[in-house]
Design an enzyme around this catalytic site. Sequence first.
Site, PDB file in Angstrom:
ATOM      1  N   GLY A 206       0.831  -1.204   0.000  1.00  0.00           N
ATOM      2  CA  GLY A 206       0.000   0.000   0.000  1.00  0.00           C
ATOM      3  C   GLY A 206       0.860   1.247   0.000  1.00  0.00           C
ATOM      4  O   GLY A 206       0.619   2.206  -0.736  1.00  0.00           O
TER       5      GLY A 206
ATOM      6  N   ARG B  21       7.285   1.803   0.813  1.00  0.00           N
ATOM      7  CA  ARG B  21       7.688   0.392   0.953  1.00  0.00           C
ATOM      8  C   ARG B  21       8.047  -0.168  -0.430  1.00  0.00           C
ATOM      9  O   ARG B  21       8.945  -0.981  -0.559  1.00  0.00           O
ATOM     10  CB  ARG B  21       6.569  -0.443   1.586  1.00  0.00           C
TER      11      ARG B  21
ATOM     12  N   ARG C 287       1.470  10.789  -9.174  1.00  0.00           N
ATOM     13  CA  ARG C 287       0.883  10.940  -7.831  1.00  0.00           C
ATOM     14  C   ARG C 287       1.767  10.328  -6.737  1.00  0.00           C
ATOM     15  O   ARG C 287       1.275   9.874  -5.694  1.00  0.00           O
ATOM     16  CB  ARG C 287      -0.502  10.315  -7.763  1.00  0.00           C
TER      17      ARG C 287
ATOM     18  N   ARG D 293       0.081  -8.983  -2.825  1.00  0.00           N
ATOM     19  CA  ARG D 293       0.018  -7.839  -1.901  1.00  0.00           C
ATOM     20  C   ARG D 293       0.962  -8.115  -0.746  1.00  0.00           C
ATOM     21  O   ARG D 293       0.944  -9.223  -0.172  1.00  0.00           O
ATOM     22  CB  ARG D 293      -1.416  -7.650  -1.382  1.00  0.00           C
TER      23      ARG D 293
ATOM     24  N   SER E  75       0.623  -4.559   5.764  1.00  0.00           N
ATOM     25  CA  SER E  75       0.544  -4.692   7.221  1.00  0.00           C
ATOM     26  C   SER E  75      -0.906  -4.965   7.609  1.00  0.00           C
ATOM     27  O   SER E  75      -1.838  -4.723   6.837  1.00  0.00           O
ATOM     28  CB  SER E  75       1.047  -3.411   7.885  1.00  0.00           C
TER      29      SER E  75
ATOM     30  N   ASP F  40      -0.020  -4.355  14.256  1.00  0.00           N
ATOM     31  CA  ASP F  40      -0.804  -3.898  15.405  1.00  0.00           C
ATOM     32  C   ASP F  40      -1.566  -5.102  15.946  1.00  0.00           C
ATOM     33  O   ASP F  40      -1.743  -6.082  15.238  1.00  0.00           O
ATOM     34  CB  ASP F  40      -1.888  -2.886  14.991  1.00  0.00           C
TER      35      ASP F  40
ATOM     36  N   ARG G 215       7.164  -0.337  10.270  1.00  0.00           N
ATOM     37  CA  ARG G 215       6.211  -0.840   9.273  1.00  0.00           C
ATOM     38  C   ARG G 215       6.795  -0.714   7.871  1.00  0.00           C
ATOM     39  O   ARG G 215       6.504  -1.483   6.992  1.00  0.00           O
ATOM     40  CB  ARG G 215       4.904  -0.040   9.370  1.00  0.00           C
TER      41      ARG G 215
END
Length: 234
Positions: free
Chosen positions: A20, A24, A43, A87, A90, A204, A217
């Site tokens: 996402g 990363r 973007r 994908r 996290s 989390d 993360r």
Amino acid sequence: MSTHIGANMGDYADTVLLPGDPLRAKYIAENFLTNAKQVNSVRNAFGYTGEYKGHRVSVQGSGMGIPSMSIYINELVKFFGVKTIIRVGSCGGMAPDVHLRDVLLASGSTTDSAVTANTFGPGIHYAPLANFELLDTAFHEAQKMGIKPKVGDIFAADRFYNDELDMKKLADYGVIGTEMESAGLYLLGAKLHFRALSVLTVSDLIFGEEKTTAEEREKTFNDMINISLATAIA
Ligand SMILES: Nc1nc(Cl)c2ncn([C@@H]3O[C@H](CO)[C@@H](O)[C@H]3O)c2n1
């Protein structure tokens, strides 16, 4: 180029890792791929193509949530011919035996997303499922690395802040983690006929206080990345 990706035909490999967070994507390209070339910066949704152990692999940031991710997936598949999307993300842990930094493989993805509901209309509650070949490969590649991923249902929420939801009930029915994309990835995999899998790291704990930092993360989820790359080239 497509509406949201400023790349040329052939710039993406058949297999794309899809975090996402675009940072990363940059981290993966810089630390895991050789001869990595940036192929998208529209973007700031960074995309890269390079090599992993002699195999061409791409990595593309998708943004958070199914709507954003769906834009990139549609264009990667329809305009750039991508055949496999893994994908790497996290998630929040929801089961008693799920701990911070555990690797989870989403065999399916329960969701409250409007995207799946709007696809089938009222009365049909579609079951978004992972591609079994990728799931099986990821599980066994992880074991070769001495990692035992937990495999199960991941709840893809439309909202990050969703305290109206009964997350305990979802956990009681076997949901092992929550994030915001897997159900949309699997729905699109079925619709557009590409192989799809979510490989997640627990950042989390929904029912606990422990959390990983934003820096962690971004940088310390190497197990997930190594498993995903090994799966990508298997
Ligand atoms: N709902 C939700 N909840 C928890 Cl506890 C999460 N932990 C990580 N994520 C993922 O990270 C981003 C939100 O921080 C989203 O892309 C989502 O997929 C989470 N999303």
